[in-house]
Design a protein around this motif. Structure first.
Motif, PDB file in Angstrom:
ATOM      1  N   GLU A  62       0.848  -1.196   0.000  1.00  0.00           N
ATOM      2  CA  GLU A  62       0.000   0.000   0.000  1.00  0.00           C
ATOM      3  C   GLU A  62       0.884   1.247   0.000  1.00  0.00           C
ATOM      4  O   GLU A  62       1.696   1.445   0.898  1.00  0.00           O
ATOM      5  CB  GLU A  62      -0.897  -0.014   1.246  1.00  0.00           C
ATOM      6  CG  GLU A  62      -1.910   1.092   1.294  1.00  0.00           C
ATOM      7  CD  GLU A  62      -3.061   0.889   0.319  1.00  0.00           C
ATOM      8  OE1 GLU A  62      -3.691   1.890  -0.049  1.00  0.00           O
ATOM      9  OE2 GLU A  62      -3.309  -0.261  -0.077  1.00  0.00           O
ATOM     10  N   VAL A  63       0.755   2.058  -1.052  1.00  0.00           N
ATOM     11  CA  VAL A  63       1.512   3.301  -1.160  1.00  0.00           C
ATOM     12  C   VAL A  63       0.579   4.380  -1.674  1.00  0.00           C
ATOM     13  O   VAL A  63      -0.011   4.230  -2.748  1.00  0.00           O
ATOM     14  CB  VAL A  63       2.717   3.171  -2.128  1.00  0.00           C
ATOM     15  CG1 VAL A  63       3.474   4.493  -2.223  1.00  0.00           C
ATOM     16  CG2 VAL A  63       3.648   2.053  -1.701  1.00  0.00           C
ATOM     17  N   ASP A  64       0.409   5.425  -0.897  1.00  0.00           N
ATOM     18  CA  ASP A  64      -0.376   6.587  -1.326  1.00  0.00           C
ATOM     19  C   ASP A  64      -1.786   6.187  -1.782  1.00  0.00           C
ATOM     20  O   ASP A  64      -2.295   6.696  -2.776  1.00  0.00           O
ATOM     21  CB  ASP A  64       0.367   7.340  -2.430  1.00  0.00           C
ATOM     22  CG  ASP A  64      -0.171   8.750  -2.670  1.00  0.00           C
ATOM     23  OD1 ASP A  64      -0.630   9.384  -1.706  1.00  0.00           O
ATOM     24  OD2 ASP A  64      -0.135   9.208  -3.833  1.00  0.00           O
ATOM     25  N   GLY A  65      -2.375   5.212  -1.075  1.00  0.00           N
ATOM     26  CA  GLY A  65      -3.740   4.794  -1.383  1.00  0.00           C
ATOM     27  C   GLY A  65      -3.865   3.840  -2.561  1.00  0.00           C
ATOM     28  O   GLY A  65      -4.972   3.582  -3.022  1.00  0.00           O
ATOM     29  N   HIS A  66      -2.762   3.324  -3.060  1.00  0.00           N
ATOM     30  CA  HIS A  66      -2.769   2.393  -4.192  1.00  0.00           C
ATOM     31  C   HIS A  66      -2.110   1.083  -3.796  1.00  0.00           C
ATOM     32  O   HIS A  66      -1.217   1.060  -2.957  1.00  0.00           O
ATOM     33  CB  HIS A  66      -2.008   2.979  -5.391  1.00  0.00           C
ATOM     34  CG  HIS A  66      -2.652   4.186  -5.977  1.00  0.00           C
ATOM     35  ND1 HIS A  66      -3.679   4.113  -6.883  1.00  0.00           N
ATOM     36  CD2 HIS A  66      -2.418   5.499  -5.790  1.00  0.00           C
ATOM     37  CE1 HIS A  66      -4.044   5.328  -7.234  1.00  0.00           C
ATOM     38  NE2 HIS A  66      -3.295   6.197  -6.576  1.00  0.00           N
ATOM     39  N   HIS A  67      -2.529   0.004  -4.433  1.00  0.00           N
ATOM     40  CA  HIS A  67      -1.899  -1.303  -4.241  1.00  0.00           C
ATOM     41  C   HIS A  67      -0.802  -1.440  -5.291  1.00  0.00           C
ATOM     42  O   HIS A  67      -1.076  -1.738  -6.458  1.00  0.00           O
ATOM     43  CB  HIS A  67      -2.920  -2.434  -4.375  1.00  0.00           C
ATOM     44  CG  HIS A  67      -3.988  -2.384  -3.337  1.00  0.00           C
ATOM     45  ND1 HIS A  67      -3.759  -2.713  -2.027  1.00  0.00           N
ATOM     46  CD2 HIS A  67      -5.288  -2.018  -3.415  1.00  0.00           C
ATOM     47  CE1 HIS A  67      -4.873  -2.560  -1.340  1.00  0.00           C
ATOM     48  NE2 HIS A  67      -5.815  -2.130  -2.164  1.00  0.00           N
TER      49      HIS A  67
END
Length: 138
Positions: A62-67
């Protein structure tokens, strides 16, 4: 000679790899055989090797709301180069895992980023930092 990365990745279809890496991404082809192709990835050696295999188990982070797909590889581009590549990928009908967007705006390390897969399922990320001096900023 400046330090460069050598990366070998598995592909199941060399013709699909040749089209994607050569025509869609626009990489210069180097040496080749019946079961591998060398590519010039901005001075780094990327080799696509034919390997009959089941796709590897993948994860995500999970990075900045993305998978973000793990594993992945890619390249740091200039902002202009990033947007030109994004346009070329869209024109080729590439399906993005994460559409091109500006990650971490107004923070150290602000960057354009996009994720997609090659025809053999390898995840790629290309990005462009707004300020190249902040590639490793905290």
């Amino acid at each position: 000679m400046r330090p460069a990365v050598h990366l070998a990745i598995p592909v199941e279809d060399l013709d699909a790899a040749r089209h994607f890496y050569g025509e869609v991404l626009g990489l210069e082809q180097g040496r080749t055989s019946s079961h591998w192709i060398d590519w010039n990835l901005s001075g780094h050696q990327l080799v696509t090797h034919v390997v009959a295999r089941a796709r590897a188990q993948e994860g995500a982070s999970e990075v900045d709301g993305h998978h973000v797909p793990i594993p992945h590889f890619g390249l740091l581009l200039s902002p202009q180069g990033f947007h030109e590549l994004a346009d070329r990928l869209r024109a080729a009908g590439t399906e993005f895992l994460i559409e091109p967007y500006l990650r971490f705006p107004d923070r150290p390390g602000a960057q354009w980023t996009m994720f997609f897969r090659d025809p053999c399922g390898n995840a790629l990320e290309f990005k462009a930092f707004l300020d190249e001096s902040q590639v490793f900023a905290r």
